[in-house]
Design a protein around this motif. Structure first.
Motif, PDB file in Angstrom:
ATOM      1  N   ALA A 377       0.755  -1.281  -0.228  1.00 32.01           N
ATOM      2  CA  ALA A 377      -0.022   0.070   0.045  1.00 32.01           C
ATOM      3  C   ALA A 377       1.030   1.209   0.076  1.00 32.01           C
ATOM      4  CB  ALA A 377      -0.939   0.024   1.271  1.00 32.01           C
ATOM      5  N   THR A 378       1.586   1.319   0.566  1.00 27.75           N
ATOM      6  CA  THR A 378       2.888   2.461   0.726  1.00 27.75           C
ATOM      7  C   THR A 378       3.540   2.673  -0.632  1.00 27.75           C
ATOM      8  OG1 THR A 378       3.233   1.883   3.053  1.00 27.75           O
ATOM      9  CG2 THR A 378       4.741   3.509   1.849  1.00 27.75           C
ATOM     10  N   ALA A 379       3.814   1.520  -1.251  1.00 25.30           N
ATOM     11  CA  ALA A 379       4.352   1.726  -2.569  1.00 25.30           C
ATOM     12  C   ALA A 379       3.409   2.089  -3.562  1.00 25.30           C
ATOM     13  CB  ALA A 379       5.021   0.440  -3.172  1.00 25.30           C
ATOM     14  N   LEU A 380       2.043   1.883  -3.570  1.00 24.37           N
ATOM     15  CA  LEU A 380       1.132   2.359  -4.440  1.00 24.37           C
ATOM     16  C   LEU A 380       0.714   3.561  -4.252  1.00 24.37           C
ATOM     17  CD1 LEU A 380      -1.024   1.386  -6.711  1.00 24.37           C
ATOM     18  CD2 LEU A 380      -2.621   0.597  -4.796  1.00 24.37           C
ATOM     19  N   TRP A 381       0.615   3.904  -2.907  1.00 24.03           N
ATOM     20  CA  TRP A 381       0.029   5.394  -2.568  1.00 24.03           C
ATOM     21  C   TRP A 381       1.477   6.370  -2.926  1.00 24.03           C
ATOM     22  CZ3 TRP A 381      -3.620   2.131  -1.563  1.00 24.03           C
ATOM     23  CH2 TRP A 381      -4.881   2.823  -1.248  1.00 24.03           C
ATOM     24  N   GLY A 382       2.534   5.900  -2.678  1.00 19.89           N
ATOM     25  CA  GLY A 382       3.644   6.869  -3.460  1.00 19.89           C
ATOM     26  C   GLY A 382       3.542   7.210  -4.879  1.00 19.89           C
ATOM     27  N   VAL A 383       3.087   6.314  -5.407  1.00 15.38           N
ATOM     28  CA  VAL A 383       3.003   6.206  -7.139  1.00 15.38           C
ATOM     29  C   VAL A 383       1.454   7.076  -7.059  1.00 15.38           C
ATOM     30  CG1 VAL A 383       2.279   5.200  -8.981  1.00 15.38           C
ATOM     31  CG2 VAL A 383       4.090   4.050  -7.581  1.00 15.38           C
ATOM     32  N   LEU A 384       0.539   6.936  -6.166  1.00 14.12           N
ATOM     33  CA  LEU A 384      -0.757   7.575  -6.513  1.00 14.12           C
ATOM     34  C   LEU A 384      -0.395   9.139  -6.289  1.00 14.12           C
ATOM     35  CD1 LEU A 384      -3.670   7.567  -6.989  1.00 14.12           C
ATOM     36  CD2 LEU A 384      -3.790   6.963  -4.618  1.00 14.12           C
ATOM     37  N   ALA A 385       0.472   9.358  -5.308  1.00 17.92           N
ATOM     38  CA  ALA A 385       0.803  10.571  -4.762  1.00 17.92           C
ATOM     39  C   ALA A 385       1.550  11.311  -5.795  1.00 17.92           C
ATOM     40  CB  ALA A 385       1.466  10.949  -3.629  1.00 17.92           C
ATOM     41  N   GLY A 386       2.279  10.604  -6.678  1.00 15.32           N
ATOM     42  CA  GLY A 386       3.076  11.528  -7.729  1.00 15.32           C
ATOM     43  C   GLY A 386       2.164  11.867  -8.966  1.00 15.32           C
ATOM     44  N   VAL A 387       1.111  11.118  -9.021  1.00 12.56           N
ATOM     45  CA  VAL A 387      -0.131  11.317 -10.020  1.00 12.56           C
ATOM     46  C   VAL A 387      -0.903  12.408  -9.748  1.00 12.56           C
ATOM     47  CG1 VAL A 387      -1.637  10.520 -11.493  1.00 12.56           C
ATOM     48  CG2 VAL A 387       0.207   9.117 -10.900  1.00 12.56           C
ATOM     49  N   VAL A 388      -1.608  12.096  -8.389  1.00 19.14           N
ATOM     50  CA  VAL A 388      -2.492  13.107  -8.059  1.00 19.14           C
ATOM     51  C   VAL A 388      -2.413  14.091  -7.006  1.00 19.14           C
ATOM     52  CG1 VAL A 388      -4.180  11.562  -8.935  1.00 19.14           C
ATOM     53  CG2 VAL A 388      -3.624  11.517  -6.411  1.00 19.14           C
ATOM     54  N   GLY A 389      -1.171  13.843  -6.248  1.00 23.87           N
ATOM     55  CA  GLY A 389      -0.806  14.677  -5.203  1.00 23.87           C
ATOM     56  C   GLY A 389      -0.895  14.001  -3.728  1.00 23.87           C
ATOM     57  N   GLY A 390       0.020  14.467  -2.976  1.00 24.50           N
ATOM     58  CA  GLY A 390      -0.096  13.874  -1.525  1.00 24.50           C
ATOM     59  C   GLY A 390      -1.691  13.840  -0.884  1.00 24.50           C
ATOM     60  N   ARG A 391      -2.299  14.947  -0.917  1.00 24.54           N
ATOM     61  CA  ARG A 391      -3.456  15.259  -0.233  1.00 24.54           C
ATOM     62  C   ARG A 391      -4.372  14.402  -0.889  1.00 24.54           C
ATOM     63  NH1 ARG A 391      -4.457  20.030   3.061  1.00 24.54           N
ATOM     64  NH2 ARG A 391      -2.479  20.949   2.051  1.00 24.54           N
ATOM     65  N   ALA A 392      -4.718  14.393  -2.087  1.00 25.14           N
ATOM     66  CA  ALA A 392      -5.747  13.634  -2.871  1.00 25.14           C
ATOM     67  C   ALA A 392      -5.585  12.049  -2.670  1.00 25.14           C
ATOM     68  CB  ALA A 392      -5.839  13.754  -4.153  1.00 25.14           C
ATOM     69  N   ALA A 393      -4.013  11.658  -2.419  1.00 25.89           N
ATOM     70  CA  ALA A 393      -3.899  10.406  -2.134  1.00 25.89           C
ATOM     71  C   ALA A 393      -4.431   9.945  -0.630  1.00 25.89           C
ATOM     72  CB  ALA A 393      -2.327  10.022  -2.315  1.00 25.89           C
ATOM     73  N   ILE A 394      -4.359  10.764   0.338  1.00 27.90           N
ATOM     74  CA  ILE A 394      -4.651  10.556   1.575  1.00 27.90           C
ATOM     75  C   ILE A 394      -6.359  10.573   1.632  1.00 27.90           C
ATOM     76  CG2 ILE A 394      -4.892  11.709   3.894  1.00 27.90           C
ATOM     77  CD1 ILE A 394      -2.107  12.908   3.357  1.00 27.90           C
ATOM     78  N   ALA A 395      -6.821  11.514   0.851  1.00 24.62           N
ATOM     79  CA  ALA A 395      -8.405  11.265   0.629  1.00 24.62           C
ATOM     80  C   ALA A 395      -8.868   9.894   0.281  1.00 24.62           C
ATOM     81  CB  ALA A 395      -8.871  12.220  -0.286  1.00 24.62           C
ATOM     82  N   VAL A 396      -8.331   9.384  -0.741  1.00 23.61           N
ATOM     83  CA  VAL A 396      -8.587   7.946  -1.369  1.00 23.61           C
ATOM     84  C   VAL A 396      -8.116   6.982  -0.281  1.00 23.61           C
ATOM     85  CG1 VAL A 396      -7.915   6.193  -2.883  1.00 23.61           C
ATOM     86  CG2 VAL A 396      -7.758   8.650  -3.798  1.00 23.61           C
ATOM     87  N   ALA A 397      -7.124   7.043   0.565  1.00 26.22           N
ATOM     88  CA  ALA A 397      -7.091   6.046   1.744  1.00 26.22           C
ATOM     89  C   ALA A 397      -8.099   6.355   2.812  1.00 26.22           C
ATOM     90  CB  ALA A 397      -5.531   6.294   2.339  1.00 26.22           C
ATOM     91  N   GLY A 398      -8.403   7.464   3.219  1.00 25.82           N
ATOM     92  CA  GLY A 398      -9.593   7.775   4.096  1.00 25.82           C
ATOM     93  C   GLY A 398     -11.026   7.075   3.810  1.00 25.82           C
ATOM     94  N   VAL A 399     -11.406   7.242   2.395  1.00 23.33           N
ATOM     95  CA  VAL A 399     -12.385   6.797   1.882  1.00 23.33           C
ATOM     96  C   VAL A 399     -12.497   5.148   1.889  1.00 23.33           C
ATOM     97  CG1 VAL A 399     -14.147   6.521  -0.248  1.00 23.33           C
ATOM     98  CG2 VAL A 399     -13.170   8.813   0.448  1.00 23.33           C
ATOM     99  N   LEU A 400     -11.282   4.623   1.424  1.00 24.30           N
ATOM    100  CA  LEU A 400     -11.384   3.111   1.375  1.00 24.30           C
ATOM    101  C   LEU A 400     -11.282   2.610   2.917  1.00 24.30           C
ATOM    102  CD1 LEU A 400      -8.644   2.614  -1.310  1.00 24.30           C
ATOM    103  CD2 LEU A 400     -11.266   2.266  -1.277  1.00 24.30           C
ATOM    104  N   LEU A 401     -10.788   3.345   3.952  1.00 19.76           N
ATOM    105  CA  LEU A 401     -10.728   2.899   5.340  1.00 19.76           C
ATOM    106  C   LEU A 401     -12.100   2.917   5.967  1.00 19.76           C
ATOM    107  CD1 LEU A 401      -8.742   2.202   7.531  1.00 19.76           C
ATOM    108  CD2 LEU A 401      -8.713   4.607   8.239  1.00 19.76           C
ATOM    109  N   ILE A 402     -12.906   3.606   5.391  1.00 12.68           N
ATOM    110  CA  ILE A 402     -14.293   3.474   5.948  1.00 12.68           C
ATOM    111  C   ILE A 402     -14.878   2.473   5.442  1.00 12.68           C
ATOM    112  CG2 ILE A 402     -16.607   4.487   5.845  1.00 12.68           C
ATOM    113  CD1 ILE A 402     -15.158   7.352   5.538  1.00 12.68           C
ATOM    114  N   GLY A 403     -14.497   1.848   4.148  1.00 18.21           N
ATOM    115  CA  GLY A 403     -15.072   0.554   3.536  1.00 18.21           C
ATOM    116  C   GLY A 403     -14.585  -0.719   4.364  1.00 18.21           C
TER     117      GLY A 403
END
Length: 410
Positions: A377-403
């Motif tokens: 997950a850390t590797a994937l979110w590092g790539v995701l942050a490079g594409v959409v930015g760190g703040r947006a990547a944190i938002a995606v993780a937060g939504v998935l965490l609720i699930g």
């Protein structure tokens, strides 16, 4: 003293050893990433890859250790794991003084510490169960949870202040020394350790073609996962726990880079942002046992398992200055209080459910799975942050965490 209320003097020694190493660990919160940023000017991607590589390598190298830990005496393994962590961590200040410190060395140190952590966790759970009567396990685990949150509340702010005054490697030295002191504390335990379970004799079998896999060896390695899979509630809690930990930890390097690099927070402010909220963990750990007595284990696992998952998305709103720091503290305080209630109940439940002869392998399998998931997950979110930015990547993780609440046993 921790051992004066029916848990025994030797539990007090174990508790003291744990408290010492826990304080050292939390003084050194994110010390290797901080050194990478402050001394080596590492990027957000490099921080994510450091966390991912250490977790993946630790999990991969630890896979065959589950059966091995099961059939060894646990106390000597715990001492050796502490001493290995002491030695490898002390290599960091030595290299720094000599001007030889590199990103590659930090990666190697992180990987060795990860493997040692897995060995220690796999041995310590089975050791605790042999040292403390079953009826006192929830109380014992609540004591450990309390000291974890006390250390987490004190450690990061103190570590941040020490880094500001003495430089980035001082907390690594203190962490290393804490492992050496932990080893001495565990060595002082006087209660004879029960003999480990005997390794089952391998049945004779026909010769296999060259290169074929050894079935019994694979069966030993997989025994922990099979024991988890055979129990519906344990299986659901395993999936929930692994995913929750992975999603929370995947955001940690992104938040560190966001706060220190983009928003201009100091190491002390960063430490305060994660230390002060851990007072909620102390409160949660204190409440855990009375809440279980009143509502039962299952309701606490469901209620607080769900409650701990809803807060992470709030970190999307962190900004600069005092207001941003207060957002971090509020989100972390709410999440950590729920975790403080949930964790002792989960740990006790996990110690009771598996067959005794498979317990160390279950704990090792659980730890390996969690570390591997965090790494991925850390590797994937590092790539995701490079594409959409760190703040947006944190938002995606937060939504998935609720699930992840869908995976809690009803």
């Amino acid at each position: 003293m921790a051992g004066d209320d029916g848990l025994g003097r030797d539990f007090g020694r174990l508790w003291g050893a744990y408290a010492t190493s826990s304080l050292g660990t939390w003084l050194a919160l994110d010390s290797l990433p901080l050194i990478a940023v402050l001394a080596l000017d590492a990027s957000a991607a490099q921080l994510s890859w450091m966390a991912a590589a250490s977790g993946a390598a630790g999990a991969l190298l630890a896979v065959p250790l589950g059966p091995w830990v099961e059939f060894q005496r646990k106390r000597p393994l715990m001492i050796r794991a502490d001493l290995v962590r002491f030695l490898v961590l002390m290599s960091v200040p030595a290299a720094h003084v000599l001007g030889l410190l590199s990103y590659v060395q930090l990666l190697a140190v992180a990987m060795v510490v990860a493997v040692s952590d897995i060995v220690f966790v796999g041995a310590s759970g089975a050791h605790l169960k042999s040292l403390v009567p079953d009826g006192h396990l929830t109380r014992a685990n609540s004591r450990f949870e309390t000291v974890t949150w006390v250390s987490t509340a004190i450690g990061p702010p103190a570590g941040g202040a020490l880094i500001g005054v003495l430089g980035p490697v001082v907390t690594v030295v203190l962490n290393a020394v804490s492992y050496a002191l932990s080893a001495l504390g565990i060595r002082a335990i006087a209660t004879p350790e029960p003999a480990p379970p005997a390794r089952p004799a391998r049945p004779a079998r026909p010769a296999r073609p060259a290169g074929a896999a050894g079935g019994s060896r694979l069966a030993e390695v997989a025994a922990g996962w099979r024991a988890i899979a055979a129990d519906r509630d344990l299986r659901l809690l395993f999936a929930n726990s692994v995913l929750v930990n992975a999603l929370i930890m995947a955001t940690a390097p992104l938040l560190l880079h966001l706060m220190l690099n983009d928003l201009g927070f100091t190491p002390l402010e960063y430490g305060l942002g994660f230390g002060v909220p851990c007072l909620g963990g102390i409160v949660g750990a204190r409440l855990s046992r009375p809440l279980v007595r009143r509502f039962g284990e299952r309701r606490i696992l469901l209620g607080f398992g769900a409650a701990r998952a809803v807060w992470l998305v709030g970190l999307v709103f962190v900004g600069p200055g005092t207001g941003g720091l207060l957002v971090v503290m509020a989100v972390e305080m709410a999440m950590i209080t729920c975790v403080g209630v949930f964790n002792p109940v989960l740990v006790t439940y996990r110690l009771r459910r598996p067959p005794k002869e498979a317990l160390a392998r279950v704990l090792t399998a659980w730890t390996i799975s969690s570390r591997a998931a965090i790494a991925a997950a850390t590797a994937l979110w590092g790539v995701l942050a490079g594409v959409v930015g760190g703040r947006a990547a944190i938002a995606v993780a937060g939504v998935l965490l609720i699930g992840t609440t869908a995976l809690l046993p009803r």
